[in-house]
Design a protein around this motif. Sequence first.
Motif, PDB file in Angstrom:
ATOM      1  N   SER A   1       0.819  -1.207   0.000  1.00  0.00           N
ATOM      2  CA  SER A   1       0.000   0.000   0.000  1.00  0.00           C
ATOM      3  C   SER A   1       0.855   1.261   0.000  1.00  0.00           C
ATOM      4  CB  SER A   1      -0.930   0.003   1.218  1.00  0.00           C
ATOM      5  OG  SER A   1      -1.866  -1.044   1.143  1.00  0.00           O
TER       6      SER A   1
ATOM      7  N   ALA B   1      -6.503  -0.001  -2.389  1.00  0.00           N
ATOM      8  CA  ALA B   1      -7.254  -1.009  -1.647  1.00  0.00           C
ATOM      9  C   ALA B   1      -8.574  -1.321  -2.339  1.00  0.00           C
ATOM     10  CB  ALA B   1      -7.501  -0.521  -0.218  1.00  0.00           C
TER      11      ALA B   1
ATOM     12  N   LEU C   1      -6.105   0.063   7.409  1.00  0.00           N
ATOM     13  CA  LEU C   1      -6.412   0.987   6.322  1.00  0.00           C
ATOM     14  C   LEU C   1      -7.020   2.275   6.861  1.00  0.00           C
ATOM     15  CD1 LEU C   1      -6.413   1.184   3.210  1.00  0.00           C
ATOM     16  CD2 LEU C   1      -8.726   0.236   3.257  1.00  0.00           C
TER      17      LEU C   1
END
Length: 286
Positions: free
Chosen positions: A84, A218, A259
């Motif tokens: 990420s 994501a 996240l």
Amino acid sequence: MNLFVAHPALRRWLPVAPALLILGMFVLAALLAPWLAPADPAAQQLLGRLKPPGSTAGHHHYLLGSDELGRDLLSRLLWGARVSLSVALGGVLCSAVIGSLAGMLAGYLRGIVEVMVMRIADVFLAIPALLLAILVVAILGPSLFNLLLVLILTRWPRYARVAHGQTLALAERPYVRLASFMGAGPLRVLARHILPNLLGPLLVVATLEFGLLVLFEAGLSFLGLGVQPPMASWGAMLSSGRNYFNAAWWVGTLPGVCLFLLVLSANRLGTALTQWLTPNTLNSQP
């Protein structure tokens, strides 16, 4: 202690200290993932599937539990942070360089260059990011490089618009006009007189865009258009974890929490930079 807290610089940084701490922890986790991960993130152990946090299967201890294939969730979270952060950072850097250079050239050269650059930017802004991602994946196939390509194509117009608007204002400043009158070429004027005054607004945009790109990566991985198995990705972990939420809540909840914290801390830092840098940059003189 009161004098220490009352220091202006400290008062400015204290509200964003938690965000900086969380970001720093994620960055360290991503950098040290090969050494911090207790197991191979892709190693499957079907006898240890869907084990809750703190359980043991065979000779392996699952600190944060395991997923539906018996893979260690902590290891996948660490390697997922690496994916990420690297995708978001690469997307921010590439789109910032392309968009800033295009916006500065359009704002300084004006004429046909300005029309072409800004109309192209408008075209990319008009295309839904998800539709562009589907088209790229359908043509080129899903991969990490193609995901980065989608992020660059969809985000560079943001930097171009900011750089274009600021360059239009800065190009009328006396010191810029004097440098051009004295024979300085466009590239020299842009590099020495325009770009230093753009760094503040561009840094603000980059910080806010970082959180958006983490979410975008994501989301695409969640839909199967981004990072492909067996590579660990928080979005893909969320996608697989939703099928086992009742029986194994940790599979989908833990990557969702990571996240949330990463995006929240990045946006908090971006908001603070907006308050600190934008007024000073717009009113500054070199």
